[in-house]
Design a protein around this motif. Structure first.
Motif, PDB file in Angstrom:
ATOM      1  N   GLN A   1      -1.240  12.260  -5.052  1.00  0.00           N
ATOM      2  CA  GLN A   1      -0.965  11.387  -3.909  1.00  0.00           C
ATOM      3  C   GLN A   1       0.345  10.618  -4.055  1.00  0.00           C
ATOM      4  O   GLN A   1       0.781   9.961  -3.126  1.00  0.00           O
ATOM      5  CB  GLN A   1      -2.109  10.400  -3.715  1.00  0.00           C
ATOM      6  CG  GLN A   1      -3.415  11.061  -3.333  1.00  0.00           C
ATOM      7  CD  GLN A   1      -4.530  10.021  -3.293  1.00  0.00           C
ATOM      8  OE1 GLN A   1      -5.045   9.603  -4.318  1.00  0.00           O
ATOM      9  NE2 GLN A   1      -4.867   9.614  -2.090  1.00  0.00           N
ATOM     10  N   MET A   2       0.956  10.696  -5.245  1.00  0.00           N
ATOM     11  CA  MET A   2       2.243  10.046  -5.475  1.00  0.00           C
ATOM     12  C   MET A   2       3.106  10.977  -6.313  1.00  0.00           C
ATOM     13  O   MET A   2       2.629  11.572  -7.286  1.00  0.00           O
ATOM     14  CB  MET A   2       2.071   8.699  -6.182  1.00  0.00           C
ATOM     15  CG  MET A   2       3.382   7.946  -6.396  1.00  0.00           C
ATOM     16  SD  MET A   2       3.162   6.306  -7.153  1.00  0.00           S
ATOM     17  CE  MET A   2       2.603   5.353  -5.738  1.00  0.00           C
ATOM     18  N   LEU A   3       4.355  11.087  -5.914  1.00  0.00           N
ATOM     19  CA  LEU A   3       5.308  11.904  -6.668  1.00  0.00           C
ATOM     20  C   LEU A   3       5.586  11.265  -8.020  1.00  0.00           C
ATOM     21  O   LEU A   3       5.811  10.054  -8.098  1.00  0.00           O
ATOM     22  CB  LEU A   3       6.619  12.036  -5.896  1.00  0.00           C
ATOM     23  CG  LEU A   3       6.550  12.720  -4.529  1.00  0.00           C
ATOM     24  CD1 LEU A   3       7.880  12.574  -3.808  1.00  0.00           C
ATOM     25  CD2 LEU A   3       6.182  14.189  -4.701  1.00  0.00           C
ATOM     26  N   ALA A   4       5.606  12.064  -9.059  1.00  0.00           N
ATOM     27  CA  ALA A   4       5.870  11.541 -10.405  1.00  0.00           C
ATOM     28  C   ALA A   4       7.254  10.898 -10.468  1.00  0.00           C
ATOM     29  O   ALA A   4       7.416   9.819 -11.046  1.00  0.00           O
ATOM     30  CB  ALA A   4       5.740  12.654 -11.442  1.00  0.00           C
ATOM     31  N   ASP A   5       8.263  11.525  -9.869  1.00  0.00           N
ATOM     32  CA  ASP A   5       9.617  10.956  -9.858  1.00  0.00           C
ATOM     33  C   ASP A   5       9.628   9.592  -9.174  1.00  0.00           C
ATOM     34  O   ASP A   5      10.299   8.668  -9.621  1.00  0.00           O
ATOM     35  CB  ASP A   5      10.599  11.877  -9.131  1.00  0.00           C
ATOM     36  CG  ASP A   5      10.913  13.136  -9.919  1.00  0.00           C
ATOM     37  OD1 ASP A   5      10.491  13.227 -11.079  1.00  0.00           O
ATOM     38  OD2 ASP A   5      11.591  14.017  -9.357  1.00  0.00           O
ATOM     39  N   PHE A   6       8.902   9.499  -8.094  1.00  0.00           N
ATOM     40  CA  PHE A   6       8.820   8.245  -7.343  1.00  0.00           C
ATOM     41  C   PHE A   6       8.158   7.172  -8.212  1.00  0.00           C
ATOM     42  O   PHE A   6       8.645   6.058  -8.330  1.00  0.00           O
ATOM     43  CB  PHE A   6       8.028   8.478  -6.058  1.00  0.00           C
ATOM     44  CG  PHE A   6       7.947   7.282  -5.148  1.00  0.00           C
ATOM     45  CD1 PHE A   6       9.061   6.860  -4.445  1.00  0.00           C
ATOM     46  CD2 PHE A   6       6.754   6.597  -4.985  1.00  0.00           C
ATOM     47  CE1 PHE A   6       8.993   5.771  -3.593  1.00  0.00           C
ATOM     48  CE2 PHE A   6       6.675   5.512  -4.141  1.00  0.00           C
ATOM     49  CZ  PHE A   6       7.801   5.095  -3.442  1.00  0.00           C
TER      50      PHE A   6
ATOM     51  N   GLU B   1       0.828  -1.211   0.000  1.00  0.00           N
ATOM     52  CA  GLU B   1       0.000   0.000   0.000  1.00  0.00           C
ATOM     53  C   GLU B   1       0.861   1.260   0.000  1.00  0.00           C
ATOM     54  O   GLU B   1       0.631   2.204   0.753  1.00  0.00           O
ATOM     55  CB  GLU B   1      -0.979  -0.003   1.180  1.00  0.00           C
ATOM     56  CG  GLU B   1      -1.932  -1.175   1.201  1.00  0.00           C
ATOM     57  CD  GLU B   1      -2.801  -1.308  -0.051  1.00  0.00           C
ATOM     58  OE1 GLU B   1      -2.900  -0.352  -0.844  1.00  0.00           O
ATOM     59  OE2 GLU B   1      -3.387  -2.384  -0.234  1.00  0.00           O
ATOM     60  N   ILE B   2       1.856   1.288  -0.880  1.00  0.00           N
ATOM     61  CA  ILE B   2       2.773   2.427  -0.962  1.00  0.00           C
ATOM     62  C   ILE B   2       2.043   3.705  -1.342  1.00  0.00           C
ATOM     63  O   ILE B   2       2.491   4.808  -1.016  1.00  0.00           O
ATOM     64  CB  ILE B   2       3.946   2.130  -1.932  1.00  0.00           C
ATOM     65  CG1 ILE B   2       5.056   3.178  -1.789  1.00  0.00           C
ATOM     66  CG2 ILE B   2       3.453   2.027  -3.370  1.00  0.00           C
ATOM     67  CD1 ILE B   2       5.689   3.248  -0.428  1.00  0.00           C
ATOM     68  N   GLY B   3       0.896   3.601  -1.977  1.00  0.00           N
ATOM     69  CA  GLY B   3       0.108   4.778  -2.322  1.00  0.00           C
ATOM     70  C   GLY B   3      -0.390   5.535  -1.108  1.00  0.00           C
ATOM     71  O   GLY B   3      -0.808   6.682  -1.218  1.00  0.00           O
TER      72      GLY B   3
ATOM     73  N   PRO C   1      -1.355   3.369  -9.891  1.00  0.00           N
ATOM     74  CA  PRO C   1      -0.326   4.380  -9.618  1.00  0.00           C
ATOM     75  C   PRO C   1      -0.462   5.642 -10.465  1.00  0.00           C
ATOM     76  O   PRO C   1      -0.215   6.745  -9.985  1.00  0.00           O
ATOM     77  CB  PRO C   1       0.984   3.647  -9.933  1.00  0.00           C
ATOM     78  CG  PRO C   1       0.666   2.204  -9.802  1.00  0.00           C
ATOM     79  CD  PRO C   1      -0.773   2.068 -10.204  1.00  0.00           C
ATOM     80  N   GLU C   2      -0.884   5.481 -11.720  1.00  0.00           N
ATOM     81  CA  GLU C   2      -1.053   6.652 -12.588  1.00  0.00           C
ATOM     82  C   GLU C   2      -2.088   7.615 -12.015  1.00  0.00           C
ATOM     83  O   GLU C   2      -1.934   8.836 -12.084  1.00  0.00           O
ATOM     84  CB  GLU C   2      -1.474   6.224 -14.007  1.00  0.00           C
ATOM     85  CG  GLU C   2      -0.462   5.363 -14.729  1.00  0.00           C
ATOM     86  CD  GLU C   2      -0.545   3.870 -14.355  1.00  0.00           C
ATOM     87  OE1 GLU C   2      -1.452   3.455 -13.598  1.00  0.00           O
ATOM     88  OE2 GLU C   2       0.330   3.125 -14.823  1.00  0.00           O
TER      89      GLU C   2
END
Length: 194
Positions: free
Chosen positions: A99-104, A46-48, A91-92
């Protein structure tokens, strides 16, 4: 480590550890999951759900293999660990919603594996049943086994909640059977807990 099960304020210290005095009631140094996994693999589920600040720290760690425990910029540690990530969200969409960094995202997306839903791999259900029975026999300290009709019923089910729903059903079966002082559950018992 399930990122959704840990409060945002604690994820940092759970991953990277902390030094004595880093936060209230921090009476000694604490090793984090990344350091504990040195030479092996760390699975972050659940990294998101991880805060953006933690995603940035993980990204920095992935690139350098170095980190600072919470509360110390002076202490730098270096470890060799592989990290696998999982999320039940797209993830997209997490990137689009902020909620998620694009680089990450771009750093962790490859290789990408999609695990089919449990309903699409019912042949795995008996192994999961056995595994969770072993886990809860140890935790609950109660011997329990399914009847053949219980196994059949569990293999027929759709399990929309996937593996977590199956695990939760087995936990409920343990609790119900222990309360009734029985060591076996049948299809009817399964129907009661789903």
């Amino acid at each position: 480590m399930n990122c959704a099960a840990i409060p945002d304020s604690l994820i940092d210290s759970e991953l990277f550890g902390s030094i004595k005095g880093a936060y209230t009631d921090s009476k000694k140094d604490k090793m984090g999951k990344i350091e504990a996994a040195n030479g092996g693999v760390l699975f972050l589920d659940e990294i998101g759900n991880a805060p953006l600040t933690v995603q940035q720290k993980i990204l920095t760690f992935i690139q350098s293999k170095k980190f600072h425990p919470v509360g110390s910029e002076a202490v730098e540690k270096e470890v060799d660990v592989r990290i696998f990530f999982a999320t039940n969200k797209q993830p997209e969409e997490l990137v689009s919603s902020g909620q998620m960094l694009a680089d990450f995202y771009f750093r962790i997306i490859e290789p990408n594996y999609t695990v089919p839903a449990l309903r699409e791999r019912s042949e795995d259900i008996p192994e999961f049943i056995n595994y969770f029975i072993q886990v809860y026999q140890t935790k609950i300290k109660w011997q329990l086994k399914p009847t053949p009709d219980a196994r059949s019923r569990m293999c027929e089910l759709n399990w929309p909640g996937n593996i977590r729903q199956l695990e939760n059903a087995i936990l409920k079966l343990f609790l119900n059977c222990k309360a009734r002082k029985v060591n076996e559950f049948n299809a009817e018992d399964v129907n009661e807990v789903i």
